[in-house]
Write a protein that holds these residues in place. Structure first.
Motif, PDB file in Angstrom:
ATOM      1  N   ASP A  18       0.853  -1.184   0.000  1.00 12.83           N
ATOM      2  CA  ASP A  18       0.000   0.000   0.000  1.00 12.83           C
ATOM      3  C   ASP A  18       0.902   1.252   0.000  1.00 12.83           C
ATOM      4  O   ASP A  18       2.081   1.167   0.359  1.00 12.83           O
ATOM      5  CB  ASP A  18      -0.850  -0.046   1.282  1.00 12.83           C
ATOM      6  CG  ASP A  18      -1.638   1.211   1.517  1.00 12.83           C
ATOM      7  OD1 ASP A  18      -2.264   1.696   0.566  1.00 12.83           O
ATOM      8  OD2 ASP A  18      -1.628   1.710   2.671  1.00 12.83           O
ATOM      9  N   ASP A  29      -0.468   5.137   0.779  1.00  8.81           N
ATOM     10  CA  ASP A  29      -0.875   6.083   1.829  1.00  8.81           C
ATOM     11  C   ASP A  29      -0.880   5.438   3.220  1.00  8.81           C
ATOM     12  O   ASP A  29      -1.580   4.462   3.458  1.00  8.81           O
ATOM     13  CB  ASP A  29      -2.292   6.616   1.544  1.00  8.81           C
ATOM     14  CG  ASP A  29      -2.299   7.637   0.418  1.00  8.81           C
ATOM     15  OD1 ASP A  29      -1.250   8.237   0.153  1.00  8.81           O
ATOM     16  OD2 ASP A  29      -3.371   7.824  -0.189  1.00  8.81           O
ATOM     17  N   GLY A  30      -0.106   5.997   4.111  1.00 13.61           N
ATOM     18  CA  GLY A  30      -0.095   5.513   5.498  1.00 13.61           C
ATOM     19  C   GLY A  30       0.794   4.299   5.701  1.00 13.61           C
ATOM     20  O   GLY A  30       0.973   3.835   6.828  1.00 13.61           O
ATOM     21  N   THR A  31       1.347   3.761   4.603  1.00 15.98           N
ATOM     22  CA  THR A  31       2.209   2.580   4.722  1.00 15.98           C
ATOM     23  C   THR A  31       3.615   2.936   4.241  1.00 15.98           C
ATOM     24  O   THR A  31       4.490   3.256   5.031  1.00 15.98           O
ATOM     25  CB  THR A  31       1.634   1.388   3.931  1.00 15.98           C
ATOM     26  OG1 THR A  31       0.315   1.108   4.416  1.00 15.98           O
ATOM     27  CG2 THR A  31       2.505   0.148   4.089  1.00 15.98           C
ATOM     28  N   ASP A  80      -2.014  -0.700   5.888  1.00 16.12           N
ATOM     29  CA  ASP A  80      -2.395  -0.124   7.187  1.00 16.12           C
ATOM     30  C   ASP A  80      -3.894  -0.065   7.425  1.00 16.12           C
ATOM     31  O   ASP A  80      -4.328   0.304   8.503  1.00 16.12           O
ATOM     32  CB  ASP A  80      -1.824   1.295   7.332  1.00 16.12           C
ATOM     33  CG  ASP A  80      -2.554   2.295   6.440  1.00 16.12           C
ATOM     34  OD1 ASP A  80      -2.880   1.937   5.286  1.00 16.12           O
ATOM     35  OD2 ASP A  80      -2.821   3.420   6.887  1.00 16.12           O
ATOM     36  N   ASP A 116      -6.898  -2.738   2.645  1.00 15.92           N
ATOM     37  CA  ASP A 116      -5.819  -3.705   2.439  1.00 15.92           C
ATOM     38  C   ASP A 116      -6.228  -5.127   2.826  1.00 15.92           C
ATOM     39  O   ASP A 116      -5.475  -6.073   2.565  1.00 15.92           O
ATOM     40  CB  ASP A 116      -4.584  -3.296   3.257  1.00 15.92           C
ATOM     41  CG  ASP A 116      -4.038  -1.944   2.810  1.00 15.92           C
ATOM     42  OD1 ASP A 116      -3.852  -1.775   1.588  1.00 15.92           O
ATOM     43  OD2 ASP A 116      -3.818  -1.070   3.668  1.00 15.92           O
TER      44      ASP A 116
END
Ligand SMILES: [Mg+2]
Length: 273
Positions: free
Chosen positions: A9, A11-13, A214, A218
């Motif tokens: 992933d 975004d955020g990962t 995250d 996912d």
């Protein structure tokens, strides 16, 4: 040697939730490159955005856009290509289309507004406003608006989310949650992982797949890989729904790209000794 394929992933990962930097993950990214381990970006972002980050990371591998909507394979990447699937061709990629055309999603969004939901899609707002909302630069916001298969929804005040979700399902569409609620067709990150996994196996024999992310969008990816890994969110938590639905998942200590670095280094240590 067992061949590893990493699905990640963004975004955020691999990208920090707020600043979108991937600096803390650089050590692991370099080790993947040196070892020739494919890193497949699997994001809700658009192809334009992912191509931008692929370039910054000098990544040459296939990628998956808009929550599984499009699978982009650089021409000639697989000797044994996905010849059995109808593909589109664009800018040096063979594209497996799994998503619902954007126009249909837009029509659905308008219908939802007509039913009284106070919502807007990314295409309803200017790139300037999108940049303010998301912290993307304005150039990136322009790329984020180039959508083909997925419409992120900006919720107004007092929107009943469960009612909205029911209405989306009632239209024969699906939704998923990343940073935003996304309206999508019958695609998800897991189906894309399955298709690409089959192609890697066909071309390289037995592989071990890793999926790192995250959030809720996912989960289909986590359920279709050998080693699922969830990274910590910026608030310090591991996503509750992910923890409930995916058993035997590895959990990072670090947040976002720091967690990516720590866990991917660990996987490389374990499998490529
Ligand atoms: Mg994410």
């Amino acid at each position: 040697m067992m061949k590893l394929v990493i699905f990640s992933d963004l975004d955020g990962t691999l990208l920090d939730d707020r600043t979108y930097t991937f600096d803390p993950a650089k050590e692991a990214l370099n080790r993947l490159k040196d070892a020739g381990i494919p890193l497949v970006l699997n994001s809700s972002k658009t192809a334009a955005e992912i191509i931008h980050y692929r370039h910054l990371m000098s990544n040459k591998h296939p990628f998956v856009s808009e929550n599984g909507g499009g699978i982009f394979i650089p021409k000639g990447y697989f000797k044994e290509g996905p010849f059995w699937i109808d593909m589109e061709e664009k800018d040096g990629y063979d594209i497996i289309v799994q998503g619902t055309p954007y126009q249909e999603l837009r029509k659905a969004l308008e219908e939802l507004k007509g039913k009284g939901f106070d919502i807007r899609g990314f295409s309803d707002i200017s790139s300037e406003e999108l940049s303010d909302l998301t912290g993307l630069t304005e150039d990136e916001a322009v790329m984020a608006k180039e959508r083909d298969f997925d419409e992120p929804v900006i919720l107004g005040k007092d929107v009943d989310i469960s009612l909205l979700k029911r209405a989306i399902r009632g239209m024969g569409l699906k939704y998923t949650s990343g940073k935003y609620l996304h309206i999508i067709g019958d695609n998800d990150k897991g189906k894309a992982v399955k298709d690409l996994g089959n192609l890697y196996t066909k071309n390289h024999g037995i592989i071990t797949t890793v999926g790192i992310g995250d959030g809720v969008n996912d989960i289909p990816m986590f359920l279709n890989v050998d080693i699922p890994i969830v990274v910590r969110k910026s608030d310090g938590s591991h996503d509750e729904t992910v923890m409930e639905e995916v058993i035997k998942i590895r959990m990072s200590r670090g947040i976002g790209p720091k967690g990516f670095n720590e866990e991917i280094n660990r996987v490389i240590d374990e499998y490529q000794m």
